[in-house]
Design a protein around this motif. Structure first.
Motif, PDB file in Angstrom:
ATOM      1  N   ILE A   1       0.881  -1.175   0.000  1.00 38.92           N
ATOM      2  CA  ILE A   1       0.000   0.000   0.000  1.00 38.92           C
ATOM      3  C   ILE A   1       0.910   1.214   0.000  1.00 38.92           C
ATOM      4  O   ILE A   1       1.500   1.561   1.015  1.00 38.92           O
ATOM      5  CB  ILE A   1      -0.936   0.005   1.211  1.00 38.92           C
ATOM      6  CG1 ILE A   1      -1.799  -1.266   1.223  1.00 38.92           C
ATOM      7  CG2 ILE A   1      -1.818   1.247   1.186  1.00 38.92           C
ATOM      8  CD1 ILE A   1      -2.693  -1.397   2.441  1.00 38.92           C
TER       9      ILE A   1
ATOM     10  N   VAL B   1      -2.223   6.190   1.169  1.00 39.65           N
ATOM     11  CA  VAL B   1      -3.648   6.215   1.489  1.00 39.65           C
ATOM     12  C   VAL B   1      -4.034   7.645   1.812  1.00 39.65           C
ATOM     13  O   VAL B   1      -3.343   8.329   2.568  1.00 39.65           O
ATOM     14  CB  VAL B   1      -3.992   5.306   2.667  1.00 39.65           C
ATOM     15  CG1 VAL B   1      -5.473   5.465   3.043  1.00 39.65           C
ATOM     16  CG2 VAL B   1      -3.695   3.851   2.335  1.00 39.65           C
TER      17      VAL B   1
ATOM     18  N   ARG C   1      -1.164   3.487  10.048  1.00 40.57           N
ATOM     19  CA  ARG C   1      -1.357   2.266   9.297  1.00 40.57           C
ATOM     20  C   ARG C   1      -0.879   1.054  10.076  1.00 40.57           C
ATOM     21  O   ARG C   1       0.010   1.151  10.928  1.00 40.57           O
ATOM     22  CB  ARG C   1      -0.658   2.311   7.945  1.00 40.57           C
ATOM     23  CG  ARG C   1       0.848   2.284   7.966  1.00 40.57           C
ATOM     24  CD  ARG C   1       1.400   1.908   6.607  1.00 40.57           C
ATOM     25  NE  ARG C   1       1.092   2.881   5.556  1.00 40.57           N
ATOM     26  CZ  ARG C   1       1.168   2.635   4.266  1.00 40.57           C
ATOM     27  NH1 ARG C   1       1.496   1.411   3.849  1.00 40.57           N
ATOM     28  NH2 ARG C   1       0.909   3.571   3.359  1.00 40.57           N
TER      29      ARG C   1
ATOM     30  N   ALA D   1      -6.645   4.673  -2.061  1.00 37.83           N
ATOM     31  CA  ALA D   1      -5.337   4.060  -1.865  1.00 37.83           C
ATOM     32  C   ALA D   1      -4.691   3.670  -3.182  1.00 37.83           C
ATOM     33  O   ALA D   1      -5.367   3.245  -4.131  1.00 37.83           O
ATOM     34  CB  ALA D   1      -5.479   2.825  -0.979  1.00 37.83           C
TER      35      ALA D   1
END
Length: 121
Positions: free
Chosen positions: A31, A34, A71, A97
């Protein structure tokens, strides 16, 4: 298949707190970034907070000192802790994201469906 899901919205009194969570599907192993956005009725979408892989975070001036983005790389979640909420922050909150299903693989942009936050007495 749902890729990104928000949760944690609801009704809270002014001055209260809520914690929103943005959960990515387990198929995503990276990821990169975000963003949490919000949009109130009749208003433009507003960027609230950003988390970039590596620990960099950024906040809208209006929420600095009250909101915290964080996160959990094990759970594939990015949370938004919101404190001292104000009535004018009533909005639909969405996460966005940039994620990839493989390390070094193609990253794509995903949106959640949004969660309603209502700040009212």
């Amino acid at each position: 298949q749902v890729q990104l899901v928000e949760s944690g919205g609801g009704l809270v009194q002014p001055g209260g707190s809520l914690r929103l969570s943005c959960a990515a599907s387990e198929s995503f192993v990276v990821i990169y970034a975000v963003h949490w956005y919000r949009q109130a009725p009749g208003k433009q979408r507003e960027l609230v907070a950003t988390d970039i892989l590596g620990g960099h975070t950024n906040y809208a001036d209006s929420v600095k000192g009250r909101f915290t983005i964080s996160r959990d790389n094990v759970k594939n979640t990015v949370d938004l802790q919101m404190n001292s909420l104000k009535p004018e922050e009533t909005a639909v909150y969405c996460c966005n994201a940039l994620m990839a299903t493989a390390v070094g693989g193609q990253a794509n942009d995903y949106w959640g469906q949004g969660t309603q936050v209502t700040v009212s007495s």
